[in-house]
Design a protein around this motif. Structure first.
Motif, PDB file in Angstrom:
ATOM      1  N   PHE A  26     -24.929 -26.614 -35.298  1.00  0.00           N
ATOM      2  CA  PHE A  26     -23.583 -27.117 -35.570  1.00  0.00           C
ATOM      3  C   PHE A  26     -22.952 -26.330 -36.713  1.00  0.00           C
ATOM      4  CE2 PHE A  26     -26.412 -30.437 -34.105  1.00  0.00           C
ATOM      5  CZ  PHE A  26     -25.745 -30.948 -33.001  1.00  0.00           C
ATOM      6  N   THR A  27     -21.678 -25.997 -36.526  1.00  0.00           N
ATOM      7  CA  THR A  27     -20.942 -25.321 -37.582  1.00  0.00           C
ATOM      8  C   THR A  27     -19.497 -25.793 -37.532  1.00  0.00           C
ATOM      9  OG1 THR A  27     -20.502 -23.152 -38.594  1.00  0.00           O
ATOM     10  CG2 THR A  27     -20.319 -23.297 -36.191  1.00  0.00           C
ATOM     11  N   ALA A  28     -18.671 -25.324 -38.463  1.00  0.00           N
ATOM     12  CA  ALA A  28     -17.270 -25.757 -38.539  1.00  0.00           C
ATOM     13  C   ALA A  28     -16.378 -24.552 -38.784  1.00  0.00           C
ATOM     14  CB  ALA A  28     -17.092 -26.796 -39.641  1.00  0.00           C
ATOM     15  N   PHE A  29     -15.174 -24.626 -38.212  1.00  0.00           N
ATOM     16  CA  PHE A  29     -14.208 -23.531 -38.366  1.00  0.00           C
ATOM     17  C   PHE A  29     -12.922 -24.079 -38.955  1.00  0.00           C
ATOM     18  CE2 PHE A  29     -10.628 -20.990 -36.978  1.00  0.00           C
ATOM     19  CZ  PHE A  29     -11.034 -19.708 -37.325  1.00  0.00           C
ATOM     20  N   ARG A  30     -12.405 -23.402 -39.978  1.00  0.00           N
ATOM     21  CA  ARG A  30     -11.169 -23.810 -40.643  1.00  0.00           C
ATOM     22  C   ARG A  30     -10.084 -22.771 -40.383  1.00  0.00           C
ATOM     23  NH1 ARG A  30      -8.489 -23.834 -45.740  1.00  0.00           N
ATOM     24  NH2 ARG A  30      -7.717 -25.922 -46.245  1.00  0.00           N
ATOM     25  N   GLY A  31      -8.926 -23.233 -39.977  1.00  0.00           N
ATOM     26  CA  GLY A  31      -7.807 -22.339 -39.704  1.00  0.00           C
ATOM     27  C   GLY A  31      -6.842 -22.974 -38.729  1.00  0.00           C
ATOM     28  N   ASP A  32      -5.783 -22.252 -38.376  1.00  0.00           N
ATOM     29  CA  ASP A  32      -4.803 -22.809 -37.447  1.00  0.00           C
ATOM     30  C   ASP A  32      -5.284 -22.663 -36.013  1.00  0.00           C
ATOM     31  OD1 ASP A  32      -4.359 -20.139 -36.775  1.00  0.00           O
ATOM     32  OD2 ASP A  32      -2.431 -20.004 -37.814  1.00  0.00           O
ATOM     33  N   TYR A  33      -4.478 -23.182 -35.094  1.00  0.00           N
ATOM     34  CA  TYR A  33      -4.864 -23.181 -33.679  1.00  0.00           C
ATOM     35  C   TYR A  33      -5.117 -21.771 -33.166  1.00  0.00           C
ATOM     36  CZ  TYR A  33      -3.967 -22.803 -28.695  1.00  0.00           C
ATOM     37  OH  TYR A  33      -4.037 -22.456 -27.373  1.00  0.00           O
ATOM     38  N   ALA A  34      -4.237 -20.844 -33.474  1.00  0.00           N
ATOM     39  CA  ALA A  34      -4.376 -19.481 -32.965  1.00  0.00           C
ATOM     40  C   ALA A  34      -5.678 -18.842 -33.434  1.00  0.00           C
ATOM     41  CB  ALA A  34      -3.178 -18.629 -33.394  1.00  0.00           C
ATOM     42  N   ALA A  35      -6.000 -19.046 -34.710  1.00  0.00           N
ATOM     43  CA  ALA A  35      -7.242 -18.483 -35.251  1.00  0.00           C
ATOM     44  C   ALA A  35      -8.457 -19.130 -34.594  1.00  0.00           C
ATOM     45  CB  ALA A  35      -7.281 -18.669 -36.761  1.00  0.00           C
ATOM     46  N   ALA A  36      -8.397 -20.439 -34.369  1.00  0.00           N
ATOM     47  CA  ALA A  36      -9.513 -21.137 -33.741  1.00  0.00           C
ATOM     48  C   ALA A  36      -9.710 -20.676 -32.297  1.00  0.00           C
ATOM     49  CB  ALA A  36      -9.273 -22.647 -33.792  1.00  0.00           C
ATOM     50  N   ALA A  37      -8.602 -20.481 -31.587  1.00  0.00           N
ATOM     51  CA  ALA A  37      -8.686 -20.011 -30.204  1.00  0.00           C
ATOM     52  C   ALA A  37      -9.314 -18.621 -30.146  1.00  0.00           C
ATOM     53  CB  ALA A  37      -7.297 -20.006 -29.567  1.00  0.00           C
ATOM     54  N   ALA A  38      -8.874 -17.745 -31.042  1.00  0.00           N
ATOM     55  CA  ALA A  38      -9.412 -16.386 -31.069  1.00  0.00           C
ATOM     56  C   ALA A  38     -10.890 -16.385 -31.438  1.00  0.00           C
ATOM     57  CB  ALA A  38      -8.614 -15.531 -32.046  1.00  0.00           C
ATOM     58  N   TYR A  39     -11.264 -17.284 -32.326  1.00  0.00           N
ATOM     59  CA  TYR A  39     -12.652 -17.390 -32.774  1.00  0.00           C
ATOM     60  C   TYR A  39     -13.556 -17.882 -31.659  1.00  0.00           C
ATOM     61  CZ  TYR A  39     -16.577 -19.216 -35.626  1.00  0.00           C
ATOM     62  OH  TYR A  39     -17.805 -19.495 -36.152  1.00  0.00           O
ATOM     63  N   GLY A  40     -13.093 -18.881 -30.902  1.00  0.00           N
ATOM     64  CA  GLY A  40     -13.948 -19.513 -29.916  1.00  0.00           C
ATOM     65  C   GLY A  40     -14.041 -18.804 -28.586  1.00  0.00           C
ATOM     66  N   TRP A  50     -13.559 -27.434 -34.790  1.00  0.00           N
ATOM     67  CA  TRP A  50     -12.309 -26.999 -35.412  1.00  0.00           C
ATOM     68  C   TRP A  50     -11.815 -28.115 -36.327  1.00  0.00           C
ATOM     69  CZ3 TRP A  50      -6.879 -28.213 -33.618  1.00  0.00           C
ATOM     70  CH2 TRP A  50      -5.939 -27.532 -34.392  1.00  0.00           C
ATOM     71  N   ILE A  51     -11.622 -27.810 -37.603  1.00  0.00           N
ATOM     72  CA  ILE A  51     -11.198 -28.830 -38.564  1.00  0.00           C
ATOM     73  C   ILE A  51      -9.770 -28.623 -39.045  1.00  0.00           C
ATOM     74  CG2 ILE A  51     -13.568 -29.247 -39.315  1.00  0.00           C
ATOM     75  CD1 ILE A  51     -12.965 -27.654 -41.860  1.00  0.00           C
ATOM     76  N   GLY A  52      -9.050 -27.662 -38.410  1.00  0.00           N
ATOM     77  CA  GLY A  52      -7.686 -27.406 -38.856  1.00  0.00           C
ATOM     78  C   GLY A  52      -7.687 -26.955 -40.299  1.00  0.00           C
ATOM     79  N   PHE A  53      -6.828 -27.597 -41.099  1.00  0.00           N
ATOM     80  CA  PHE A  53      -6.801 -27.281 -42.525  1.00  0.00           C
ATOM     81  C   PHE A  53      -7.324 -28.445 -43.363  1.00  0.00           C
ATOM     82  CE2 PHE A  53      -3.719 -24.208 -40.871  1.00  0.00           C
ATOM     83  CZ  PHE A  53      -4.240 -23.055 -41.423  1.00  0.00           C
ATOM     84  N   SER A  54      -8.379 -29.073 -42.851  1.00  0.00           N
ATOM     85  CA  SER A  54      -9.064 -30.102 -43.624  1.00  0.00           C
ATOM     86  C   SER A  54      -9.469 -29.526 -44.970  1.00  0.00           C
ATOM     87  CB  SER A  54     -10.315 -30.576 -42.878  1.00  0.00           C
ATOM     88  OG  SER A  54     -11.147 -31.344 -43.721  1.00  0.00           O
ATOM     89  N   PRO A  55      -9.312 -30.278 -46.054  1.00  0.00           N
ATOM     90  CA  PRO A  55      -9.642 -29.736 -47.372  1.00  0.00           C
ATOM     91  C   PRO A  55     -11.129 -29.602 -47.658  1.00  0.00           C
ATOM     92  CG  PRO A  55      -8.938 -32.012 -47.563  1.00  0.00           C
ATOM     93  CD  PRO A  55      -8.685 -31.616 -46.145  1.00  0.00           C
ATOM     94  N   LYS A  56     -11.968 -30.240 -46.852  1.00  0.00           N
ATOM     95  CA  LYS A  56     -13.407 -30.186 -47.083  1.00  0.00           C
ATOM     96  C   LYS A  56     -13.930 -28.787 -46.775  1.00  0.00           C
ATOM     97  CE  LYS A  56     -16.886 -33.054 -48.092  1.00  0.00           C
ATOM     98  NZ  LYS A  56     -16.888 -33.860 -49.314  1.00  0.00           N
ATOM     99  N   SER A  57     -14.954 -28.340 -47.505  1.00  0.00           N
ATOM    100  CA  SER A  57     -15.531 -27.031 -47.235  1.00  0.00           C
ATOM    101  C   SER A  57     -16.174 -27.021 -45.854  1.00  0.00           C
ATOM    102  CB  SER A  57     -16.563 -26.672 -48.306  1.00  0.00           C
ATOM    103  OG  SER A  57     -17.727 -27.456 -48.166  1.00  0.00           O
ATOM    104  N   THR A  58     -16.135 -25.879 -45.198  1.00  0.00           N
ATOM    105  CA  THR A  58     -16.689 -25.780 -43.844  1.00  0.00           C
ATOM    106  C   THR A  58     -18.191 -26.052 -43.829  1.00  0.00           C
ATOM    107  OG1 THR A  58     -16.895 -23.385 -44.156  1.00  0.00           O
ATOM    108  CG2 THR A  58     -14.930 -24.183 -43.012  1.00  0.00           C
ATOM    109  N   TRP A  59     -18.888 -25.663 -44.887  1.00  0.00           N
ATOM    110  CA  TRP A  59     -20.341 -25.876 -44.884  1.00  0.00           C
ATOM    111  C   TRP A  59     -20.697 -27.349 -45.047  1.00  0.00           C
ATOM    112  CZ3 TRP A  59     -17.773 -22.667 -48.374  1.00  0.00           C
ATOM    113  CH2 TRP A  59     -17.644 -23.128 -49.691  1.00  0.00           C
ATOM    114  N   GLU A  60     -19.898 -28.086 -45.805  1.00  0.00           N
ATOM    115  CA  GLU A  60     -20.162 -29.520 -45.922  1.00  0.00           C
ATOM    116  C   GLU A  60     -19.834 -30.241 -44.622  1.00  0.00           C
ATOM    117  OE1 GLU A  60     -19.349 -31.056 -50.311  1.00  0.00           O
ATOM    118  OE2 GLU A  60     -17.793 -29.645 -49.681  1.00  0.00           O
ATOM    119  N   VAL A  61     -18.757 -29.817 -43.947  1.00  0.00           N
ATOM    120  CA  VAL A  61     -18.424 -30.419 -42.656  1.00  0.00           C
ATOM    121  C   VAL A  61     -19.520 -30.109 -41.637  1.00  0.00           C
ATOM    122  CG1 VAL A  61     -16.781 -30.482 -40.754  1.00  0.00           C
ATOM    123  CG2 VAL A  61     -15.943 -30.313 -43.102  1.00  0.00           C
TER     124      VAL A  61
END
Length: 491
Positions: A257-271, A283-294
């Motif tokens: 399990f991992t988490a990705f932070r960024g907008d929709y376009a960045a998430a689509a390109a990443y996935g 995909w966590i959008g612009f959640s303020p939590k760090s990706t590693w904690e999520v």
């Protein structure tokens, strides 16, 4: 003699009562799953970099990976959701050639009234006392000092000069680019007159190399893995390892399990360029939590549910202490990302987050055609669990026996395995255990009709079987069509 013994000799004349104890049929094959947290350590951590080590608590993780390290924060986040499973860490030292991400807070106007500045760094509050009469430089110094005083759990360090606070990530690498910086997350008010310009964290580069994962991980079965480091090279390495461990002869795979932070376009390109059947990226959008904690929170939330019942929907499982923005709840974007290997969450009106749908990053066959065989992360999990039940039951039942094609009247008590006994075992396991007791599978008649068991004609010590289990699926969608009327039709 009609009973087969393992310990009592057949050639026995000396008087006495000899009773051997056989526990081969008593075990229930249960275990306590082990979870592996993968992330970066600080030099203050006592654990050797690149080596798996058990941790007893989040405080132990601070000792072994360094207070304020990615790993220490992951351990704390994980234990907020799951206090049960065994927890191990794989700490990596920062890449010596890496670069730390930086950001700035520029004071552009001084306060005209006393107040408290609510600064949030990776969702962690830093309160700064602001007084009238403070200069631009003094306010910047106060902010930097407040960040320092907040302790090692703040993922950045801060220095002030000429009215500018420069933030630097504690770790080198791309992880620092995902550290959120904002004011007034919970609706606090900025002191009157005070004006600040925030420049986002950026410039972090050079992630640790994953290394030789087979030798690093060893033989321990880690059922669930949380990846705090998720650059392309790291995910590719863990994908390769996940396939190796899922396959014969190891047969001890994991879900990661991992988490990705960024907008929709960045998430689509990443996935959409990935194809990993054992890795789920949220995909966590612009959640303020760090990706590693999520990532750690997600692993804790999903692993417990998957282990309890691998075919149950994961929708609605809460992600403690993860906050999201209301703008995240966009049906079009969320539905699109679910076709691009990205999992999505749901954000409540209070900013709380829960799993909406957790899918793997697997999307296509080797020829590039679309394939949803491993869409939900549940699929690989339940097939692993079915295989485990089959293997453990077969070992318990058939180990130490003789192989014969058919039963031609052997006396009762002889440990002889035949095609019929293997078939009977598999059918009983499917119907009584996998279907009726656990609820993982369905269509027993179909399974029975398609099951093939045969003794290998070239190797009579081997029995081979081909089965076609029909697994149950997690429930996510109810679709209906309501054709209303204003009057009762007449016929």
């Amino acid at each position: 003699m009609t009973i087969s013994f393992n310990e009592v000799p057949a050639a026995l004349r000396y008087p006495g009562a000899y009773i051997e104890i056989d526990g081969s049929q008593a075990g229930l094959s249960s275990d306590l799953p082990a979870v592996l947290l993968v992330g970066q350590k600080l030099p203050t951590g006592t654990a050797a970099a690149g080596e798996v080590v058990r941790i007893s608590s989040p405080e132990d993780a601070k000792t072994k990976a360094g207070a304020g390290s990615m790993i220490a924060q992951m351990a704390a986040a994980y234990r907020k959701k799951d206090p049960t499973f065994d927890l191990f860490i794989l700490p990596y030292a920062d890449n010596p050639a890496g670069v730390q991400a930086t950001g700035t807070i520029t004071v552009t106007a001084v306060a005209t009234a006393n107040g408290t500045l609510a600064l949030y760094l990776a969702q962690k509050l830093v309160s700064v006392g602001i007084a009238t009469g403070q200069s631009v430089d003094q306010i910047a110094s106060a902010i930097a000092q407040a960040i320092t005083d907040a302790g090692a759990d703040i993922p950045v360090t801060a220095v002030a000069a000429a009215g500018v606070v420069t933030l630097k990530a504690r770790h080198k690498g791309s992880c620092g680019n995902n550290i959120d910086m904002r004011l007034n997350w919970f609706g606090e008010s900025t002191p009157q007159g005070l004006s600040l310009t925030l420049s986002a964290m950026a410039g972090g580069a050079g992630d640790p190399a994953p290394g030789d994962l087979p030798s690093i991980i060893g033989k321990r079965w880690f059922r669930y893995v949380s990846l705090g480091i998720n650059d392309a090279a790291t995910l590719a390495a863990w994908h390769t390892e996940s396939q190796r461990r899922y396959a014969v002869p190891i047969q001890a795979g994991f879900r990661a399990f991992t988490a990705f932070r960024g907008d929709y376009a960045a998430a689509a390109a990443y996935g959409e360029i990935k194809n990993f059947e054992h890795i789920a990226s949220l995909w966590i959008g612009f959640s303020p939590k760090s990706t590693w904690e999520v990532a750690a929170t997600l692993a804790a939330a999903a692993s417990v549910s998957l282990y309890n019942n691998p075919v149950t929907s994961l929708e609605g499982i809460t992600l403690p202490d993860v906050k999201g923005e209301q703008s995240y709840n966009d049906f079009t974007q969320g539905n699109s990302l679910l076709f691009k290997g990205m999992s999505v969450m749901e954000v409540g009106s209070d900013g709380s987050c829960s799993i909406k749908r957790l899918i793997s990053m697997y999307q296509r066959r080797s020829d590039g055609s679309a394939d949803d065989a491993f869409l939900d992360i549940n699929v690989a999990e339940v097939m692993e669990r079915i295989r485990y039940e089959q293997r453990m039951g077969a070992i318990k039942r058939f180990r130490g026996s003789t192989a014969a094609k058919t039963n031609e009247g052997y006396r009762p008590g002889l440990k002889i395995t035949t095609e019929d006994s293997v078939r009977a075992y598999l059918l009983s396991l499917y119907k009584n255990r996998l279907m009726q007791e656990l609820g993982w599978v369905q269509a027993y008649a179909y399974y029975k009709g398609t099951l093939v068991v045969e003794q290998d004609p070239d190797n009579p010590s081997r029995f081979s079987f081909k089965d076609d289990p029909v697994i149950n699926a997690p429930f996510y969608i109810l679709a209906g069509r309501s054709a209303f009327r204003k009057a009762v039709p007449t016929y």
